[in-house]
Write a protein that holds these residues in place. Sequence first.
Motif, PDB file in Angstrom:
ATOM      1  N   ASP A  91       0.812  -1.215   0.000  1.00  0.00           N
ATOM      2  CA  ASP A  91       0.000   0.000   0.000  1.00  0.00           C
ATOM      3  C   ASP A  91       0.842   1.260   0.000  1.00  0.00           C
ATOM      4  OD1 ASP A  91       0.957  -0.418   2.509  1.00  0.00           O
ATOM      5  OD2 ASP A  91      -0.939  -0.118   3.565  1.00  0.00           O
ATOM      6  N   VAL A  92       2.159   1.132   0.195  1.00  0.00           N
ATOM      7  CA  VAL A  92       3.055   2.285   0.156  1.00  0.00           C
ATOM      8  C   VAL A  92       4.076   2.062  -0.947  1.00  0.00           C
ATOM      9  CG1 VAL A  92       4.806   3.622   1.380  1.00  0.00           C
ATOM     10  CG2 VAL A  92       2.794   2.783   2.618  1.00  0.00           C
ATOM     11  N   SER A  93       4.025   2.889  -1.979  1.00  0.00           N
ATOM     12  CA  SER A  93       5.026   2.849  -3.044  1.00  0.00           C
ATOM     13  C   SER A  93       5.019   4.189  -3.761  1.00  0.00           C
ATOM     14  CB  SER A  93       4.746   1.714  -4.034  1.00  0.00           C
ATOM     15  OG  SER A  93       3.692   2.056  -4.909  1.00  0.00           O
ATOM     16  N   LEU A  94       6.154   4.517  -4.354  1.00  0.00           N
ATOM     17  CA  LEU A  94       6.245   5.783  -5.082  1.00  0.00           C
ATOM     18  C   LEU A  94       5.313   5.790  -6.287  1.00  0.00           C
ATOM     19  CD1 LEU A  94      10.117   6.338  -5.021  1.00  0.00           C
ATOM     20  CD2 LEU A  94       8.392   7.326  -3.498  1.00  0.00           C
ATOM     21  N   ALA A  95       5.095   4.602  -6.876  1.00  0.00           N
ATOM     22  CA  ALA A  95       4.253   4.523  -8.069  1.00  0.00           C
ATOM     23  C   ALA A  95       2.797   4.845  -7.784  1.00  0.00           C
ATOM     24  CB  ALA A  95       4.367   3.129  -8.685  1.00  0.00           C
TER      25      ALA A  95
END
Length: 263
Positions: free
Chosen positions: A121-125
Amino acid sequence: MKVAIVCPIEFGDHGHVGGGERYALELARALAALVDTRLVTFGRRRRTSRKGRLRVEIYPRGRLVRGRLNNPLNPLFLGALRDVDVIHCIGWHTLPTDLAVLFGRLTGKRVFVSDVGGGADVSLARIFPIGTLVHRFLFLSRYAASLYPQFAERSAVIYGGADLARFTPAEVPRERQVLFVGRIIQAKGIEHLIDAVDPNVPLVIIGRPYDAGYLAELRRRSDGRMVRFVADATDADVVDAYRRSLVTVLPSVGRPGAANPAN
């Protein structure tokens, strides 16, 4: 040519015994027979090994963002990508893929991504349009490709390969049983399979349990049914089960149109 396959979780007892991790390992092993290939992944500690011609580089996970095993944060793995020509990331919406894509484009390498589900649930994308930096998305099914219509012009469906020397029919009798093979997690929808199979038909569930509460629920639903759980099957056991079972069923609770950010 030198190729690096990047996967956020090591395949095996120190990571996951799952399809996505298996795919990364087997793809890297097959490519190693053709070109110089290394598998870059994350585990408990730093180590290097060889599986035939394949070089495996395992980096410590560092920080697990929100405790997710598939989202390790340790930029040191980028060192293993410096001298390669092609980077192929297994998994989308993970920080290792984010960093590998950015590093690859900054250093002039070809970058590819295959999404195998289970993104973090946490990504730069999820915030920035990193997908525009990927040369090609290589999806394993048309369904997977349909979840990312924004990448249609830069995607291809390559399907998942199989080792035909290992997974072959054999002269063994088929048994009247249903087979499931996969990790025991809620996303697999195994409870629906248990409910659907006739109580008088054997159901064999092969897979490692990664959710104790879910496993307990499955065992409860199996009361009075011919359900057998196998958590320690070897690769040979799995092949034998495929050969002997009347049918293999792979349920899923994934739904078209589920949340997939535009980036």
